[in-house]
Design an enzyme around this catalytic site. Structure first.
Site, PDB file in Angstrom:
ATOM      1  CD  GLU A   1      26.445  51.948  -5.298  1.00  0.00           C
ATOM      2  OE1 GLU A   1      26.688  51.198  -6.259  1.00  0.00           O
ATOM      3  OE2 GLU A   1      26.096  51.547  -4.169  1.00  0.00           O
TER       4      GLU A   1
ATOM      5  CG  HIS B   1      23.870  36.219  -5.864  1.00  0.00           C
ATOM      6  ND1 HIS B   1      22.865  35.758  -5.039  1.00  0.00           N
ATOM      7  CD2 HIS B   1      23.547  37.497  -6.188  1.00  0.00           C
ATOM      8  CE1 HIS B   1      21.960  36.714  -4.882  1.00  0.00           C
ATOM      9  NE2 HIS B   1      22.347  37.778  -5.562  1.00  0.00           N
TER      10      HIS B   1
END
Length: 288
Positions: free
Chosen positions: A17, A147
């Site tokens: 990334e 999350h």
């Protein structure tokens, strides 16, 4: 090439990334780093997307250059919570025009005090719309530790299933430092009928200052052996870098040995870190 086709080959994959510059002044240095990583010929590269789409042009440009100059498949991030439907479709049209076939569809961080668009509330809404209106290969994010905004892990897995049912082709995990967390997560999501490929997100921690930020943003669990590494080498930048790369390499080898073929490294625009990780895995990846 679509990433779902790369993953379907059943071989270990290593991807990296990179993130685009925040200003035009830093574009050249960031592009140079991204292209240096592209020269390593990873399985694909993802290019992040700034809050509110502030770097969307740079995201598209860098993703396009990775593909055109080095033939590396790009995965362009796209966030929606701070964007209008018109803005989202404008970016999708630009990606399509550049021949980019893969999108990582994300809600994005809700800006503090900043404007929040109301066309999208969840990533699943963006995924559903992209799936219905285009032929992009769609990725999504997932969270082995849950999350930070979810009430519990069960609710978080329910949201993941909504993304898959909306049309995502694969998911990439948030970083984790204990592989057992991922193995447990994989068991739980497979039990819920989620069968899309899961790519493991690995962060080589090469700077001790990264740790506090990681924990602050994501609540990531740090195993004792990792904390010991930071305690021992954190004040020696060169040693911390070497130890962080070694720890990430060991994680990746264990993952591949246990059948997790997709590995995505959060390389933080550091070509030397990406190259070291790939070199450590050269025979395993068949790149010798």
């Amino acid at each position: 090439m679509k990433i779902r086709e790369i993953l379907a080959q059943g071989r270990p994959t290593l991807s990296f990334e990179v993130f685009p510059p925040k200003t035009a002044e830093t574009y050249e240095s960031v592009e140079k780093a991204a292209l240096a990583i592209a020269r390593l010929k990873p399985s694909f590269m993802s290019v992040t997307y700034g809050a509110g789409g502030g770097t969307s042009k740079y995201t598209v440009d860098i993703a396009s250059n990775i593909q055109n100059q080095y033939g590396v498949t790009p995965l362009a991030h796209l966030t929606c919570v701070s964007s209008t439907r018109e803005e989202v479709h404008k970016v999708l049209a630009e990606l399509r025009e550049r021949g980019i076939e893969n999108v990582l569809a994300l809600r994005g961080d809700i800006p503090e005090g900043g404007p929040k668009a109301h066309d999208y509330q969840y990533a699943s809404e963006l995924i559903r719309e992209i799936h219905a209106t285009s032929d992009f290969c769609i990725g999504a994010a997932c969270y082995p530790e849950g999350h930070v905004e979810s009430l519990n892990k069960t609710e978080d897995i329910r949201h993941l299933k909504e993304k898959v049912e909306a049309g995502c082709d694969f998911v990439t995990t948030q970083m984790f430092f204990d592989n057992n967390i991922l193995y447990n997560y994989l068991y739980r999501i497979r039990e819920q009928g989620i069968t899309v490929p899961v790519i493991a997100g690995i962060m080589p921690v090469t700077n001790a200052k990264q740790i506090s930020r990681i924990c602050q943003l994501s609540g990531t669990y740090l195993p004792a052996r990792f904390k010991a590494l930071v305690d021992r080498f954190g004040d020696n930048p060169a040693a911390m870098k070497q130890a962080g790369i070694a720890y990430a390499t060991e994680q990746i080898i264990d993952l591949i040995a246990n059948g997790v073929n997709g590995i995505h490294v959060y390389s933080m625009n550091k070509p030397d870190v990406a190259e070291s990780i790939q070199s450590n895995l050269s025979v395993i990846l068949g790149k010798e």
